[in-house]
Design a protein around this motif. Structure first.
Motif, PDB file in Angstrom:
ATOM      1  N   SER A  14      51.696  53.693  37.847  1.00  0.00           N
ATOM      2  CA  SER A  14      50.461  52.976  37.558  1.00  0.00           C
ATOM      3  C   SER A  14      49.996  52.259  38.825  1.00  0.00           C
ATOM      4  O   SER A  14      50.765  52.105  39.778  1.00  0.00           O
ATOM      5  CB  SER A  14      50.701  51.941  36.460  1.00  0.00           C
ATOM      6  OG  SER A  14      51.536  50.894  36.953  1.00  0.00           O
ATOM      7  N   PRO A  15      48.748  51.804  38.863  1.00  0.00           N
ATOM      8  CA  PRO A  15      48.303  51.001  40.016  1.00  0.00           C
ATOM      9  C   PRO A  15      49.185  49.779  40.251  1.00  0.00           C
ATOM     10  O   PRO A  15      49.429  49.403  41.404  1.00  0.00           O
ATOM     11  CB  PRO A  15      46.874  50.610  39.635  1.00  0.00           C
ATOM     12  CG  PRO A  15      46.406  51.723  38.741  1.00  0.00           C
ATOM     13  CD  PRO A  15      47.616  52.117  37.948  1.00  0.00           C
ATOM     14  N   ARG A  16      49.677  49.135  39.187  1.00  0.00           N
ATOM     15  CA  ARG A  16      50.586  47.992  39.350  1.00  0.00           C
ATOM     16  C   ARG A  16      51.845  48.405  40.090  1.00  0.00           C
ATOM     17  O   ARG A  16      52.329  47.694  40.974  1.00  0.00           O
ATOM     18  CB  ARG A  16      50.990  47.417  37.985  1.00  0.00           C
ATOM     19  CG  ARG A  16      49.937  46.637  37.257  1.00  0.00           C
ATOM     20  CD  ARG A  16      50.546  45.846  36.095  1.00  0.00           C
ATOM     21  NE  ARG A  16      51.269  46.681  35.148  1.00  0.00           N
ATOM     22  CZ  ARG A  16      50.725  47.248  34.076  1.00  0.00           C
ATOM     23  NH1 ARG A  16      49.441  47.073  33.815  1.00  0.00           N
ATOM     24  NH2 ARG A  16      51.457  47.968  33.249  1.00  0.00           N
ATOM     25  N   GLN A  17      52.394  49.555  39.720  1.00  0.00           N
ATOM     26  CA  GLN A  17      53.632  50.012  40.337  1.00  0.00           C
ATOM     27  C   GLN A  17      53.427  50.430  41.787  1.00  0.00           C
ATOM     28  O   GLN A  17      54.303  50.206  42.635  1.00  0.00           O
ATOM     29  CB  GLN A  17      54.221  51.165  39.515  1.00  0.00           C
ATOM     30  CG  GLN A  17      54.723  50.715  38.148  1.00  0.00           C
ATOM     31  CD  GLN A  17      55.038  51.876  37.231  1.00  0.00           C
ATOM     32  OE1 GLN A  17      54.320  52.886  37.212  1.00  0.00           O
ATOM     33  NE2 GLN A  17      56.094  51.750  36.436  1.00  0.00           N
ATOM     34  N   GLU A  76      47.756  40.112  28.517  1.00  0.00           N
ATOM     35  CA  GLU A  76      46.468  39.469  28.302  1.00  0.00           C
ATOM     36  C   GLU A  76      46.123  38.523  29.452  1.00  0.00           C
ATOM     37  O   GLU A  76      44.991  38.522  29.946  1.00  0.00           O
ATOM     38  CB  GLU A  76      46.486  38.683  26.993  1.00  0.00           C
ATOM     39  CG  GLU A  76      45.187  37.913  26.724  1.00  0.00           C
ATOM     40  CD  GLU A  76      45.271  37.003  25.519  1.00  0.00           C
ATOM     41  OE1 GLU A  76      44.387  36.141  25.380  1.00  0.00           O
ATOM     42  OE2 GLU A  76      46.219  37.143  24.715  1.00  0.00           O
ATOM     43  N   LYS A  77      47.111  37.749  29.894  1.00  0.00           N
ATOM     44  CA  LYS A  77      46.845  36.710  30.890  1.00  0.00           C
ATOM     45  C   LYS A  77      46.899  37.235  32.327  1.00  0.00           C
ATOM     46  O   LYS A  77      46.167  36.750  33.190  1.00  0.00           O
ATOM     47  CB  LYS A  77      47.860  35.569  30.735  1.00  0.00           C
ATOM     48  CG  LYS A  77      47.868  34.908  29.360  1.00  0.00           C
ATOM     49  CD  LYS A  77      46.568  34.171  29.093  1.00  0.00           C
ATOM     50  CE  LYS A  77      46.623  33.452  27.758  1.00  0.00           C
ATOM     51  NZ  LYS A  77      45.364  32.716  27.471  1.00  0.00           N
ATOM     52  N   GLN A  78      47.784  38.194  32.578  1.00  0.00           N
ATOM     53  CA  GLN A  78      48.001  38.683  33.942  1.00  0.00           C
ATOM     54  C   GLN A  78      48.098  40.210  33.928  1.00  0.00           C
ATOM     55  O   GLN A  78      49.193  40.784  34.036  1.00  0.00           O
ATOM     56  CB  GLN A  78      49.288  38.071  34.523  1.00  0.00           C
ATOM     57  CG  GLN A  78      49.292  36.565  34.626  1.00  0.00           C
ATOM     58  CD  GLN A  78      48.446  36.056  35.782  1.00  0.00           C
ATOM     59  OE1 GLN A  78      48.044  36.809  36.675  1.00  0.00           O
ATOM     60  NE2 GLN A  78      48.162  34.752  35.793  1.00  0.00           N
ATOM     61  N   PRO A  79      46.970  40.903  33.800  1.00  0.00           N
ATOM     62  CA  PRO A  79      47.020  42.373  33.669  1.00  0.00           C
ATOM     63  C   PRO A  79      47.610  43.098  34.871  1.00  0.00           C
ATOM     64  O   PRO A  79      48.085  44.231  34.723  1.00  0.00           O
ATOM     65  CB  PRO A  79      45.544  42.744  33.457  1.00  0.00           C
ATOM     66  CG  PRO A  79      44.755  41.574  33.956  1.00  0.00           C
ATOM     67  CD  PRO A  79      45.602  40.369  33.703  1.00  0.00           C
ATOM     68  N   ASP A  80      47.599  42.478  36.040  1.00  0.00           N
ATOM     69  CA  ASP A  80      48.129  43.146  37.234  1.00  0.00           C
ATOM     70  C   ASP A  80      49.590  42.810  37.500  1.00  0.00           C
ATOM     71  O   ASP A  80      50.169  43.284  38.483  1.00  0.00           O
ATOM     72  CB  ASP A  80      47.303  42.762  38.468  1.00  0.00           C
ATOM     73  CG  ASP A  80      45.860  43.228  38.356  1.00  0.00           C
ATOM     74  OD1 ASP A  80      45.631  44.295  37.764  1.00  0.00           O
ATOM     75  OD2 ASP A  80      44.963  42.515  38.857  1.00  0.00           O
ATOM     76  N   CYS A  81      50.178  41.987  36.655  1.00  0.00           N
ATOM     77  CA  CYS A  81      51.548  41.518  36.855  1.00  0.00           C
ATOM     78  C   CYS A  81      52.546  42.607  36.462  1.00  0.00           C
ATOM     79  O   CYS A  81      52.490  43.135  35.346  1.00  0.00           O
ATOM     80  CB  CYS A  81      51.770  40.263  36.016  1.00  0.00           C
ATOM     81  SG  CYS A  81      53.422  39.553  36.124  1.00  0.00           S
ATOM     82  N   VAL A  82      53.479  42.940  37.345  1.00  0.00           N
ATOM     83  CA  VAL A  82      54.545  43.873  36.984  1.00  0.00           C
ATOM     84  C   VAL A  82      55.641  43.101  36.254  1.00  0.00           C
ATOM     85  O   VAL A  82      55.920  41.942  36.568  1.00  0.00           O
ATOM     86  CB  VAL A  82      55.132  44.627  38.192  1.00  0.00           C
ATOM     87  CG1 VAL A  82      54.106  45.535  38.826  1.00  0.00           C
ATOM     88  CG2 VAL A  82      55.723  43.681  39.216  1.00  0.00           C
ATOM     89  N   ASP A  90      57.787  47.520  33.799  1.00  0.00           N
ATOM     90  CA  ASP A  90      57.190  48.322  34.870  1.00  0.00           C
ATOM     91  C   ASP A  90      58.253  48.734  35.871  1.00  0.00           C
ATOM     92  O   ASP A  90      58.131  49.761  36.534  1.00  0.00           O
ATOM     93  CB  ASP A  90      56.122  47.518  35.607  1.00  0.00           C
ATOM     94  CG  ASP A  90      54.932  47.183  34.733  1.00  0.00           C
ATOM     95  OD1 ASP A  90      54.191  48.116  34.380  1.00  0.00           O
ATOM     96  OD2 ASP A  90      54.740  45.995  34.406  1.00  0.00           O
ATOM     97  N   ILE A  91      59.289  47.889  36.009  1.00  0.00           N
ATOM     98  CA  ILE A  91      60.350  48.130  36.971  1.00  0.00           C
ATOM     99  C   ILE A  91      61.683  47.764  36.331  1.00  0.00           C
ATOM    100  O   ILE A  91      61.737  46.969  35.399  1.00  0.00           O
ATOM    101  CB  ILE A  91      60.143  47.317  38.271  1.00  0.00           C
ATOM    102  CG1 ILE A  91      59.906  45.836  37.956  1.00  0.00           C
ATOM    103  CG2 ILE A  91      58.975  47.880  39.064  1.00  0.00           C
ATOM    104  CD1 ILE A  91      59.699  44.965  39.163  1.00  0.00           C
ATOM    105  N   ARG A  92      62.755  48.379  36.809  1.00  0.00           N
ATOM    106  CA  ARG A  92      64.064  48.209  36.192  1.00  0.00           C
ATOM    107  C   ARG A  92      65.062  47.599  37.187  1.00  0.00           C
ATOM    108  O   ARG A  92      64.877  47.660  38.395  1.00  0.00           O
ATOM    109  CB  ARG A  92      64.607  49.551  35.702  1.00  0.00           C
ATOM    110  CG  ARG A  92      65.048  50.499  36.818  1.00  0.00           C
ATOM    111  CD  ARG A  92      65.610  51.815  36.289  1.00  0.00           C
ATOM    112  NE  ARG A  92      66.305  52.594  37.303  1.00  0.00           N
ATOM    113  CZ  ARG A  92      65.755  53.554  38.028  1.00  0.00           C
ATOM    114  NH1 ARG A  92      64.466  53.874  37.864  1.00  0.00           N
ATOM    115  NH2 ARG A  92      66.471  54.214  38.927  1.00  0.00           N
ATOM    116  N   TRP A  93      66.124  47.034  36.650  1.00  0.00           N
ATOM    117  CA  TRP A  93      67.289  46.649  37.447  1.00  0.00           C
ATOM    118  C   TRP A  93      67.987  47.919  37.900  1.00  0.00           C
ATOM    119  O   TRP A  93      67.987  48.938  37.188  1.00  0.00           O
ATOM    120  CB  TRP A  93      68.214  45.799  36.586  1.00  0.00           C
ATOM    121  CG  TRP A  93      69.401  45.251  37.305  1.00  0.00           C
ATOM    122  CD1 TRP A  93      69.430  44.666  38.541  1.00  0.00           C
ATOM    123  CD2 TRP A  93      70.749  45.207  36.817  1.00  0.00           C
ATOM    124  NE1 TRP A  93      70.703  44.265  38.839  1.00  0.00           N
ATOM    125  CE2 TRP A  93      71.535  44.581  37.801  1.00  0.00           C
ATOM    126  CE3 TRP A  93      71.352  45.628  35.628  1.00  0.00           C
ATOM    127  CZ2 TRP A  93      72.907  44.366  37.652  1.00  0.00           C
ATOM    128  CZ3 TRP A  93      72.705  45.413  35.473  1.00  0.00           C
ATOM    129  CH2 TRP A  93      73.473  44.784  36.476  1.00  0.00           C
TER     130      TRP A  93
END
Length: 484
Positions: free
Chosen positions: A34-37, A210-216, A228-231
């Motif tokens: 995704s764009p976030r990733q 809702e509050k931070q759509p670009d936050c991973v 969006d991301i894993r350990w």
């Protein structure tokens, strides 16, 4: 019929000597980020600031939630100093432990007294989160928040239950996601959080989106479906080889298979959840003066960089502030020297100026020459339906190198699944580089180091894949002396 003149296709005038396929990009293959990733990948390194009430206890890393709030009293807190350190180290993002497992909150939360409003520091008028995000904004650093799902202080309450905690945590998440500007990452640690099930994370996930759509969202265990991301399965700074960005969204029940999937990913997995590699510059996560002599060396940090960023991952490097609220000068120096070594190593691709040929070349806008043009906006691609390619670089002169790097076009998915590198002095007799033989993943970035070799010819062999290769860059380098 062969065209001998200029022709018009898709609104673009193209010379007859340029094949049509050379103007058409390869189609994406499999799962893609995704764009976030993509934004997250481009950070490469993120600073982790473990700072809180544990800092003011004697050699405590996992507080029990019983420490008195009064002991939190940094004498010279300066988040600007943290950010200056990051700028000197080329680190573009940072995450603060706003609430660790002890439950103490670094902001004056309306929903608990176990926070800075009852600390000695600034007579209870302080807000570390505010100072952190303001400093991030001033220095152009992307701010992230660790809000520990596990909370030992809340467990001490006799009326504790998960339903009440769901709403308590949600209220605090709302505060942090609403009141502190842009938040680029939120960290849902899985340690101690086994009782927090998917319905709770479903509730919390909606708040972040809702509050931070670009936050991973960093997630593991029960938060995994929303991550969006894993350990990547350990805290030693060692992502897997391979380290696929894809994995399975359904939890793997066998423990050994679970940790392997975290560390290596799954090539044909059903979810695109790349690995973030967390490690501390010191043996502990929180600052302890006894460890001032045990700060990781520049060479150790370089090893970690190559096995994290250089393994299709992002490095999350912990830099714990001390009781003053400052980063130790040794920590700051070592990460600045790491940055210097990385820049010196990769500032010049030793293949620049080479003559390049490929057995599978799309040509045109995707010609093999783009592998060494030092331009992230261009890339080499092979022809559709052909996964293999031998790419040969003829250097202007014999050159010595001990490191190589490849970067795949991650927007087009994992494509290459086996590759090797060889070298030659005459272009006829080839010698494999053992450390770069039978590699699998490329992804965002793959780095291989080896005993120095001297060659006039280098050959990248793409040996298998699910689609034609699509690679931004390939290069060989000499490691900077400061890293050795």
């Amino acid at each position: 019929m062969k065209l001998k003149k200029l022709f018009l296709t898709a609104g673009l005038t193209v010379a007859a000597s340029t094949p049509l396929i050379g103007q058409k990009a390869p189609e994406p293959c499999g799962l893609t980020p995704s764009p976030r990733q993509i934004e997250w990948y481009n950070r490469e390194i993120i600073a982790f600031f473990h700072f809180g009430i544990n800092t003011f206890e004697d050699f405590v890393n996992e507080g029990d939630g019983k420490a008195p709030t009064a002991i939190f009293d940094p004498t010279a807190l300066d988040c600007g100093q943290w950010m200056q350190t990051l700028k000197s180290a080329g680190i573009p993002a940072a995450i603060l432990t706003a609430k660790h497992a002890d439950g103490f909150c670094l902001w004056p939360s309306k929903y608990t007294d176990y926070c800075v409003k009852n600390a000695t520091w600034k007579e209870g008028k302080g807000d570390v989160v505010r100072e952190f995000v303001d400093a991030c904004e001033e220095y152009g650093i992307k701010a992230g928040i660790y809000l520990g799902p596990h909370d030992r202080h809340e467990h001490l309450h006799p009326d504790y239950n998960t339903e009440k905690y769901k709403h308590y945590y949600a209220a605090q998440l709302e505060e942090l996601m609403s009141d502190y500007g842009k938040i680029w990452e939120t960290w849902w640690d899985g340690a101690g959080a086994d009782e927090l099930t998917t319905p709770l994370y479903t509730h919390w996930y909606k708040i972040v989106r809702e509050k931070q759509p670009d936050c991973v969202i960093f997630g593991t265990k029960n938060s995994y479906p929303f991550a969006d991301i894993r350990w990547m399965g350990n805290e030693a700074g060692q992502a897997g080889d391979p380290c696929w960005a894809t994995t399975d969204s359904i939890a793997i029940r066998d423990e050994a298979a679970y940790y392997q999937a975290l560390n290596e990913g799954i090539y044909d997995g059903n979810a695109y959840v790349p690995a973030e590699t967390d490690v501390s510059i010191r043996p502990s996560w929180f600052y302890h003066p006894e460890e001032d002599s045990r700060v990781k060396t520049v060479k150790e940090l370089w090893d970690i960089y190559c096995s994290s960023v250089g393994h299709n991952s992002v490095l999350l490097l912990n830099l714990p502030p001390d009781r003053r609220g400052l980063l130790h000068s040794k920590d700051s120096l070592h990460i600045a020297q790491l940055n210097q070594g990385i820049r010196e190593t990769f500032s010049k691709n030793l293949l620049t100026g080479s003559r390049v040929s490929a057995t599978n070349n799309r040509g045109g806008k995707f010609d093999v020459k783009h592998l060494i043009d030092n331009n992230k906006q261009t890339y080499y691609a092979g022809r559709d339906g052909r996964a293999k390619s031998d790419i040969t670089f003829t250097l202007p002169r014999a050159t010595t190198f001990d490191c190589l790097m490849a970067e795949e076009v991650i927007e087009l998915g994992h494509r290459t699944s086996r590759w090797s590198v060889e070298y030659s002095t005459n272009g006829k007799e080839w010698t494999s580089i053992p450390e770069a033989t039978g590699k699998q993943c490329i992804g965002y970035k793959w780095i291989v180091r080896f005993t120095p070799v001297t060659a006039k010819y280098v050959r990248l062999r793409i040996e298998a894949g699910r689609a034609c290769p699509a690679i931004h860059s390939f290069g060989v380098y000499k490691q900077a002396e400061i890293l050795k």
